[in-house]
Scaffold this active site. Structure first.
Site, PDB file in Angstrom:
ATOM      1  N   HIS A 110      37.628  40.402  43.950  1.00 48.24           N
ATOM      2  CA  HIS A 110      37.624  38.937  43.919  1.00 48.24           C
ATOM      3  C   HIS A 110      36.406  38.469  43.125  1.00 48.24           C
ATOM      4  O   HIS A 110      35.534  37.768  43.639  1.00 48.24           O
ATOM      5  CB  HIS A 110      37.587  38.330  45.337  1.00 48.24           C
ATOM      6  CG  HIS A 110      38.876  38.496  46.081  1.00 48.24           C
ATOM      7  ND1 HIS A 110      38.991  38.289  47.431  1.00 48.24           N
ATOM      8  CD2 HIS A 110      40.116  38.844  45.653  1.00 48.24           C
ATOM      9  CE1 HIS A 110      40.257  38.510  47.798  1.00 48.24           C
ATOM     10  NE2 HIS A 110      40.942  38.850  46.737  1.00 48.24           N
ATOM     11  N   HIS A 113      53.179  41.084  47.945  1.00 48.25           N
ATOM     12  CA  HIS A 113      52.056  40.176  47.676  1.00 48.25           C
ATOM     13  C   HIS A 113      51.821  40.154  46.177  1.00 48.25           C
ATOM     14  O   HIS A 113      51.815  41.207  45.531  1.00 48.25           O
ATOM     15  CB  HIS A 113      50.838  40.709  48.439  1.00 48.25           C
ATOM     16  CG  HIS A 113      49.572  39.956  48.247  1.00 48.25           C
ATOM     17  ND1 HIS A 113      49.511  38.618  47.948  1.00 48.25           N
ATOM     18  CD2 HIS A 113      48.265  40.377  48.340  1.00 48.25           C
ATOM     19  CE1 HIS A 113      48.240  38.251  47.874  1.00 48.25           C
ATOM     20  NE2 HIS A 113      47.463  39.295  48.089  1.00 48.25           N
ATOM     21  N   GLU A 120      49.158  39.213  44.388  1.00 48.79           N
ATOM     22  CA  GLU A 120      47.820  39.346  43.805  1.00 48.79           C
ATOM     23  C   GLU A 120      47.796  40.579  42.895  1.00 48.79           C
ATOM     24  O   GLU A 120      48.507  41.563  43.106  1.00 48.79           O
ATOM     25  CB  GLU A 120      46.758  39.446  44.910  1.00 48.79           C
ATOM     26  CG  GLU A 120      45.382  39.063  44.404  1.00 48.79           C
ATOM     27  CD  GLU A 120      44.347  38.878  45.519  1.00 48.79           C
ATOM     28  OE1 GLU A 120      44.691  39.044  46.702  1.00 48.79           O
ATOM     29  OE2 GLU A 120      43.187  38.574  45.174  1.00 48.79           O
ATOM     30  N   ASP A 158      46.066  43.088  42.312  1.00 48.99           N
ATOM     31  CA  ASP A 158      45.788  44.467  42.727  1.00 48.99           C
ATOM     32  C   ASP A 158      47.041  45.142  43.294  1.00 48.99           C
ATOM     33  O   ASP A 158      47.050  46.357  43.493  1.00 48.99           O
ATOM     34  CB  ASP A 158      44.637  44.530  43.736  1.00 48.99           C
ATOM     35  CG  ASP A 158      44.817  43.615  44.922  1.00 48.99           C
ATOM     36  OD1 ASP A 158      45.363  42.509  44.737  1.00 48.99           O
ATOM     37  OD2 ASP A 158      44.412  43.987  46.035  1.00 48.99           O
ATOM     38  N   HIS A 200      46.828  37.267  53.311  1.00 48.18           N
ATOM     39  CA  HIS A 200      45.860  36.209  53.182  1.00 48.18           C
ATOM     40  C   HIS A 200      46.169  35.231  52.048  1.00 48.18           C
ATOM     41  O   HIS A 200      45.346  34.362  51.731  1.00 48.18           O
ATOM     42  CB  HIS A 200      44.464  36.807  52.954  1.00 48.18           C
ATOM     43  CG  HIS A 200      44.326  37.504  51.622  1.00 48.18           C
ATOM     44  ND1 HIS A 200      43.393  37.091  50.695  1.00 48.18           N
ATOM     45  CD2 HIS A 200      45.001  38.494  51.036  1.00 48.18           C
ATOM     46  CE1 HIS A 200      43.483  37.851  49.619  1.00 48.18           C
ATOM     47  NE2 HIS A 200      44.444  38.703  49.804  1.00 48.18           N
ATOM     48  N   ASP A 242      48.115  43.773  52.585  1.00 48.27           N
ATOM     49  CA  ASP A 242      46.666  43.681  52.840  1.00 48.27           C
ATOM     50  C   ASP A 242      46.334  43.803  54.332  1.00 48.27           C
ATOM     51  O   ASP A 242      45.270  44.327  54.696  1.00 48.27           O
ATOM     52  CB  ASP A 242      46.124  42.345  52.330  1.00 48.27           C
ATOM     53  CG  ASP A 242      45.886  42.344  50.824  1.00 48.27           C
ATOM     54  OD1 ASP A 242      45.536  43.396  50.266  1.00 48.27           O
ATOM     55  OD2 ASP A 242      46.058  41.276  50.205  1.00 48.27           O
ATOM     56  N   TYR A 278      36.433  44.251  56.057  1.00 45.15           N
ATOM     57  CA  TYR A 278      37.568  43.589  55.410  1.00 45.15           C
ATOM     58  C   TYR A 278      38.017  42.379  56.236  1.00 45.15           C
ATOM     59  O   TYR A 278      38.195  41.281  55.712  1.00 45.15           O
ATOM     60  CB  TYR A 278      38.704  44.600  55.270  1.00 45.15           C
ATOM     61  CG  TYR A 278      39.838  44.163  54.393  1.00 45.15           C
ATOM     62  CD1 TYR A 278      39.816  44.400  53.030  1.00 45.15           C
ATOM     63  CD2 TYR A 278      40.950  43.520  54.928  1.00 45.15           C
ATOM     64  CE1 TYR A 278      40.862  44.011  52.212  1.00 45.15           C
ATOM     65  CE2 TYR A 278      42.000  43.125  54.124  1.00 45.15           C
ATOM     66  CZ  TYR A 278      41.954  43.376  52.767  1.00 45.15           C
ATOM     67  OH  TYR A 278      42.998  42.978  51.971  1.00 45.15           O
ATOM     68  N   HIS A 313      45.917  48.967  50.986  1.00 48.29           N
ATOM     69  CA  HIS A 313      44.579  49.449  50.611  1.00 48.29           C
ATOM     70  C   HIS A 313      44.140  50.443  51.678  1.00 48.29           C
ATOM     71  O   HIS A 313      44.257  50.175  52.878  1.00 48.29           O
ATOM     72  CB  HIS A 313      43.541  48.328  50.610  1.00 48.29           C
ATOM     73  CG  HIS A 313      43.742  47.295  49.559  1.00 48.29           C
ATOM     74  ND1 HIS A 313      43.688  47.554  48.216  1.00 48.29           N
ATOM     75  CD2 HIS A 313      43.976  45.958  49.663  1.00 48.29           C
ATOM     76  CE1 HIS A 313      43.883  46.434  47.532  1.00 48.29           C
ATOM     77  NE2 HIS A 313      44.073  45.447  48.393  1.00 48.29           N
TER      78      HIS A 313
HETATM   79 FE1  FEO Z   1      45.337  40.094  48.428  1.00 47.56          FE
HETATM   80 FE2  FEO Z   1      44.831  43.334  48.128  1.00 47.56          FE
HETATM   81  O1  FEO Z   1      45.034  41.612  47.497  1.00 47.56           O
END
Ligand code: FEO
Length: 490
Positions: free
Chosen positions: A23, A79, A81, A83, A147, A166, A194, A227
């Site tokens: 981020h 998701h 995002e 990543d 998130h 996530d 996290y 992750h």
């Molecule tokens: Fe919300 Fe692992 O990105």
């Protein structure tokens, strides 16, 4: 490289040992991370998520060693995002019409990032399922704001694997994939880091979502995050941890952080910490300099604490910028039921302490009187700082204390006048409404909908009862929908 997860499910993700920031520079990674993608081969072949865009080439190369890309029937994007969905563009260049299953909000994000509105999107909602053959189905569970608005989880029946994205993950890299194979202390430290840094503001949603998933009565044999590790041994442990962390978590712990121009505020921090320990040796006390130490570790410590003490030298009659930045972060994380106080050294005015005190109060902390010291604290001033720590320890004690505090006779250090306890969220609405009040409160950010005022920015006129507020209404503060609102208990 692939790793066998269970039956016809394999990990086809990417490890990232060298990443240090996420981020932007917002989240420092101390243990790397992984981008977990999963390949399911039943009668239909399904890819769950991809990897960070920086690894697109490596990801496809790896995947092609495992399967012919043209045999992929469905892609699930839990998701958007980058990543997780970052390698989509490279993948869809090769298999352009492959159906993508995602939430409606994800389409907006994916198109916004990749600029391919023509991709074959298929919108899913909570409870929707996709038959993948051999008697197995994928069941989708939306998890908005956990998130991002688009986030969802996918459950594989038969194998009882929850692909949680996530949620329940951690930025942690290890050659092992499963939770029972890695260093447990490292793992839980990264889980807490996290949660505390990313999910704290959404704790009410975390509880609601976990209860919703549990209400489906689905067995969960594994939680395959996006992750870090896959929860194979006792996966319920991380669900229980999340419920604990989401419930206004605190330990018998006090965190002190400061920035100091000339070491004077640092001296005050040391003396205050000593004073706390004098009267309550059982409480954990940690002291940090925000300009030198890991911001995310400090925030994780704040998350664990029952109270915090924030110090700054006064510079141009305001606090030092790194302290201001931390207070901004803390405000955004919306900690609840914690106590706080301000302190700091000054030369000719002590504006920093007053401003910190106000910011902490506004952020929802129950504040104690602040403490100022003029120039470098001398022996007497250090005793006063120590006595201040003792007083704080007494006020914040979670158990009975037996130690007598040190008595300070004279105050060269000027305490602020006793601070008004932090205003409860939406206190103004509470005060101005009677027993027949029809207000509704956002359970995420505590914004209050008052029918008498309405929400003219969204076309909701004053005098509109909650039932008549349209379904498209969004909380003006956190952008969530009507379903997160509850009756405002005055
Ligand atoms: Fe919300 Fe692992 O990105």
């Amino acid at each position: 490289m692939t790793i066998h997860v269970k039956n016809n499910v394999h990990w086809v993700g990417q490890r990232d040992w060298e990443i240090q920031e996420f981020h932007g520079t917002e989240f420092k990674m101390t243990k790397g991370t992984s981008y977990n993608s999963y390949l399911i081969r039943e009668e239909k072949t399904v890819l769950i998520d991809t990897v960070d865009h920086r690894f697109s080439h490596q990801f496809l190369q790896n995947l092609e060693m495992e399967i012919d890309l043209n045999t992929i029937d469905y892609i699930v994007v839990n998701h958007a995002e980058e990543d997780h969905a970052g390698a989509l563009a490279a993948l869809l260049e090769r298999i352009p019409n492959t159906p993508i299953y995602c939430t409606e909000a994800a389409i907006d994000s994916i198109v916004g990032h990749h600029h391919h509105p023509e991709w074959n999107f298929n919108t899913v909602k909570t409870g929707d399922s996709l038959d993948i053959g051999n008697g197995k189905q994928l069941v989708f569970v939306e998890s908005p704001m956990l998130h991002w608005p688009d986030s969802m989880m996918t459950y594989l029946t038969g194998d009882a694997i929850l692909f949680s994205n996530d949620a329940f993950g951690q930025h942690y890299c290890d050659e092992h994939l499963f939770n029972d194979e890695v260093d447990q202390a490292e793992l839980m430290e990264q889980c807490l880091r996290y949660y505390s840094n990313i999910l704290t503001p959404f704790s009410n949603l975390v509880i609601a979502k976990i209860k919703e998933v549990l209400s489906f009565n689905l067995p969960v044999d594994m939680i395959a995050t996006s992750h870090g590790i896959v929860w194979r041994e006792n996966p319920v442990q991380i669900i229980e941890k999340y419920l604990e962390w989401a419930d206004n978590y605190q330990e018998d712990r006090i965190t002190i952080f400061y920035d100091s121009m000339s070491n004077n505020t640092r001296m005050m921090a040391d003396a205050i910490a000593q004073g706390i320990h004098d009267v309550d040796p059982g409480v954990a006390v940690k002291v940090f300099n925000v300009s030198r130490q890991d911001k995310n570790e400090i925030l994780a410590q704040v998350f664990r604490s029952k109270g915090i003490l924030v110090g700054s030298s006064t510079m141009n009659n305001v606090m030092m910028p790194k302290v201001a930045g931390m207070l901004e972060e803390i405000t955004g994380l919306r900690f609840k039921q914690k106590k706080a106080g301000a302190f700091g050294s000054y030369g000719w005015n002590g504006g920093a302490v007053d401003r910190i005190h106000s910011r902490l109060t506004d952020a929802g902390f129950e504040t104690v009187a602040g403490l100022k010291s003029k120039w470098r604290p001398d022996g007497k001033a250090m005793r006063i700082c120590r006595a201040h720590g003792q007083q704080v320890a007494k006020q914040w004690a979670l158990h009975e204390l037996n130690v007598q505090p040190m008595i300070v006779e004279e105050a060269e250090v000027q305490p602020l006048s006793v601070a008004v306890p932090a205003a409860k969220p939406a206190a103004a609405a509470q005060e101005s409404h009677g027993d027949d009040c029809q207000c509704m409160i956002c359970t995420v950010c505590n914004w209050v909908y008052d029918p008498a005022i309405g929400e003219p920015n969204q076309g909701v006129e004053p005098g509109t009862a909650w039932n008549d507020v349209p379904d498209y209404f969004l909380c003006p503060d956190c952008n969530l929908g009507k379903d997160v609102f509850a009756v405002h208990n005055r």
